[in-house]
Scaffold this active site. Structure first.
Site, PDB file in Angstrom:
ATOM      1  CD  GLU A   1      41.052 -25.912 -46.237  1.00 44.54           C
ATOM      2  OE1 GLU A   1      40.512 -24.868 -45.812  1.00 44.54           O
ATOM      3  OE2 GLU A   1      41.694 -25.964 -47.301  1.00 44.54           O
TER       4      GLU A   1
ATOM      5  CD  GLU B   1      38.253 -23.380 -49.827  1.00 48.52           C
ATOM      6  OE1 GLU B   1      38.611 -22.231 -50.122  1.00 48.52           O
ATOM      7  OE2 GLU B   1      37.809 -23.683 -48.710  1.00 48.52           O
TER       8      GLU B   1
HETATM    9  C1  BG6 Z   1      40.013 -22.228 -47.034  1.00 51.52           C
HETATM   10  C2  BG6 Z   1      41.323 -22.315 -47.743  1.00 51.52           C
HETATM   11  O1  BG6 Z   1      39.196 -21.407 -47.748  1.00 51.52           O
HETATM   12  O2  BG6 Z   1      39.939 -21.608 -45.812  1.00 51.52           O
HETATM   13  C3  BG6 Z   1      42.532 -22.142 -46.867  1.00 51.52           C
HETATM   14  O3  BG6 Z   1      41.451 -23.495 -48.491  1.00 51.52           O
HETATM   15  C4  BG6 Z   1      42.257 -21.066 -45.840  1.00 51.52           C
HETATM   16  O4  BG6 Z   1      43.640 -21.865 -47.679  1.00 51.52           O
HETATM   17  C5  BG6 Z   1      41.074 -21.484 -44.983  1.00 51.52           C
HETATM   18  O5  BG6 Z   1      43.355 -20.725 -45.061  1.00 51.52           O
HETATM   19  C6  BG6 Z   1      40.717 -20.539 -43.870  1.00 51.52           C
HETATM   20  O6  BG6 Z   1      40.613 -19.244 -44.349  1.00 51.52           O
HETATM   21  P1  BG6 Z   1      41.448 -18.068 -43.674  1.00 51.52           P
HETATM   22  O7  BG6 Z   1      41.239 -16.887 -44.524  1.00 51.52           O
HETATM   23  O8  BG6 Z   1      40.888 -17.903 -42.315  1.00 51.52           O
HETATM   24  O9  BG6 Z   1      42.860 -18.524 -43.681  1.00 51.52           O
END
Ligand code: BG6
Length: 462
Positions: free
Chosen positions: A361, A172
C-alpha cells in the site's frame, strides 16, 4: 537507465469491505466493518434499522469486477491485492460448513484475474471479521477465535490452492493498538492488558495459518502486513532518539514476533512495566515459531516524537499521535509526504529481517476534479507515486530484495479512516460521492496512462 527487476510485481491493492459492497449478498454475514459506518475509528451502529451506509454498496466491485480487472490489465498490472471477506465464507465465523456462494464468488474473481495473468495477493483479514464473533465470543479476546480463523484459512487455502500462491495474514496488524474493534474485535475503551492478550491470540493464529499454508500450498508464500509507521526523533537530543526507537518498536514488535518466532526482550520489559500479564501457553510458544516467508507493509507518511512530554502534548497531531515534521509537506488530510522515508524503511526492514519485502500500500488520498473537457488531471498523485517509486528503485540498488509494489486504491474506493469516497486514491475515477450519489461509472484519470508507462518501461519512465 535504471529499471526494476523483470520479475518485480506491479499492481494495486484494494480491500473487500472498501470496494465490494453487496454487504449481505449471497449469504454474507455482518462484519465489524458493516457496523462502523463512519470508519475504523467510528462508533458502532445498530444495523437493524435499514439505514444504508456508504460501504453497503462501496464501488460495487462485487458485481463490476470484470470491468475493473480489464482496466487493471490495460494498465499492465501483474498483481492485484485484495482481501477475502471472512463473513462471505463463514457468515457467523463459527460454522463448520462454509457458504458455497461466497466461495464461488472468489473462484470467479480469481479466474477473471487469471485470464490476464494478474497474480492475486490475498489478505485473509483486512479490517473486518464476522460481527457474530464479537457479540458471541468477545472477538480476539477469546482463544476460541484462533480455531475459527484457522478453519477459515484452511478452507480457503484448500479451495484456492491452484489459483492463489501469495497470501497475507492480518492487514496492518499493529493498528489493533489504535483501533481495537477493527483490529481485534474489542471495544474502543478496552484496557492495554485486554488488547495485548487479543493481539497475542492473533499472532498465534497468524503463525498457525503460516503452518497451514506451507502444508496445503507448498509452492505458496505467506507474509505479514504492517503499517509502516516510521518515526523520527524531533531533535538530535539523545532522549528524543531513544524515544523514536521505542516508538518504532511499538510496531516493529509485531514483525519481530512474526519473523523471529518469539517475543523480543523489550516487549517483556514493556509488559512488566505496564503490569500486563499475558496468558501464553507452551503450545502458543511452539506455534509462534512458524515464521512468515516475506514482509509486507503499507507506507503513506512519517512523523516525529520527542521525550519532552510537554512539547509532545503541545505539538502532536491526531494521526497516530505523531508530531508533524517541520521539513515535510502534508496532503489535504494532513498526512506528511516523505518519499525518502520509504527508502529508509525498506533498508531498515531488510537490515532487521533479511526477508523479501513487498510494498502492498502506498498512495495519495486527494479530492479530484473533473475539468470542462471531462478529464481528471491528477498531477499531484503522479508526483507522489513517482517520487516514492524512485526511492524504491534506490532501495533495490542498495541491495534490498523487493518483491513488488501495489499502490493503494488503484480505483477509487471508500476510505478506511472516515468512510469517505471524496478521499480518492485511484488511477480510475468512480462516479460516486460521500452521499452515495452517482452512476458508479468508471473513468481513466491522467495517472492511469502515467502508471501504464511506468509498468511498461519497468520503471525507466520515472
Ligand atoms: C491503510 C489501510 O491503513 O490505509 C487501508 O490498510 C486504508 O484499508 C489506507 O484505506 C488508507 O487510509 P484511508 O483512511 O485514507 O482510506
Amino acid at each position: 537507465m535504471k529499471t526494476f527487476p523483470t520479475d518485480f510485481l506491479w499492481g494495486g491493492a484494494i480491500a473487500a469491505n472498501q470496494a465490494e459492497g453487496a454487504y449481505l449478498t449471497d449469504g454474507k454475514g455482518l462484519t465489524t466493518s458493516d457496523v462502523q459506518p463512519n470508519g475504523i475509528f467510528g462508533d458502532v451502529e445498530n444495523r437493524t434499522d435499514g439505514h444504508e451506509q456508504i460501504k453497503d454498496v462501496a464501488i460495487d466491485f462485487y458485481h463490476r469486477y470484470p470491468e475493473d480487472i480489464s482496466l487493471f490489465n490495460e494498465m499492465g498490472f501483474t498483481c492485484l491485492r485484495t482481501s477475502i471477506a471472512w463473513a462471505r465464507i463463514f457468515p457467523k465465523g463459527d460454522e463448520q460448513e462454509p457458504n458455497e456462494a461466497g466461495l464461488a464468488y472468489y473462484d470467479a474473481l480469481f479466474d477473471e484475474m487469471a485470464k490476464y495473468n494478474i497474480q492475486p495477493l490475498i489478505t485473509l483479514s483486512h479490517y473486518e471479521m464476522p460481527y457474530h464473533l464479537v457479540t458471541e465470543y468477545g472477538g480476539w479476546g477469546n482463544r476460541k477465535v484462533i480455531e475459527f480463523f484457522e478453519h477459515y484459512a484452511r478452507t480457503v487455502f484448500e479451495r484456492y490452492k491452484d489459483k492463489v500462491k501469495l497470501w497475507l495474514t492480518f492487514n496492518e496488524i499493529n493498528m489493533s493498538l489504535h483501533a481495537p474493534l477493527t483490529g481485534v474485535g474489542l471495544p474502543a475503551e478496552s484496557s492495554k492488558q485486554a488488547v495485548y492478550q487479543a493481539i497475542h491470540h492473533q499472532l498465534v493464529a497468524s503463525a498457525r495459518v503460516v503452518k497451514a499454508l506451507h502444508e496445503i500450498i507448498p509452492d505458496g508464500k505467506i507474509g505479514n502486513m504492517l503499517l509502516g509507521g516510521l518515526v523520527y526523533p524531533l531533535s538530535a537530543k539523545p532522549d528524543d532518539v531513544l524515544e523514536a526507537l521505542k516508538e518504532n518498536r511499538s510496531w516493529l514488535f509485531f514483525g519481530d514476533v512474526q519473523c523471529r518466532g518469539a517475543y523480543p526482550g523489550y516487549m517483556k520489559r514493556f509488559f512488566k512495566e505496564n503490569n500486563i500479564q499475558l496468558d501464553v501457553t507452551e503450545q502458543d510458544k511452539l506455534d509462534l515459531k512458524n515464521c512468515i516467508d516475506f514482509i509486507s507493509f503499507s507506507y503513506y507518511m512519517t512523523g516525529c516524537v520527542t521525550a519532552d512530554k510537554e512539547e509532545y502534548e503541545k505539538k502532536r497531531g491526531n494521526i497516530l499521535s505523531m508530531i508533524p515534521n517541520p521539513h515535510l509537506q502534508s496532503s489535504e488530510w494532513g498526512w506528511q509526504i516523505d518519499p525518502v522515508g520509504l527508502r529508509t524503511i525498506l533498508n531498515m526492514l531488510w537490515d532487521r529481517y533479511q526477508k523479501p519485502l513487498f510494498i502492498v500500500e502506498n498512495g495519495l488520498g486527494a479530492k479530484d476534479v473533473i475539468n470542462q473537457d471531462g478529464e481528471i488531471i491528477d498531477d499531484y498523485r503522479i508526483e507522489y507515486i513517482n517520487d516514492h517509486l524512485v526511492q524504491v528503485r534506490e532501495a533495490i540498488e542498495d541491495g534490498v530484495e523487493v518483491m513488488g509494489y501495489t499502490s493503494w486504491g488503484p480505483i477509487d474506493i471508500v476510505s478506511a479512516s472516515k468512510a469517505e469516497l471524496s478521499k480518492r486514491y485511484g488511477f480510475i475515477y468512480v462516479d460516486r460521492n460521500d452521499q452515495g450519489e452517482g452512476t458508479l461509472e468508471r473513468k481513466r484519470k491522467k495517472s492511469f496512462f502515467w502508471y501504464q508507462d511506468v509498468i511498461q518501461s519497468h520503471g525507466a519512465s520515472l
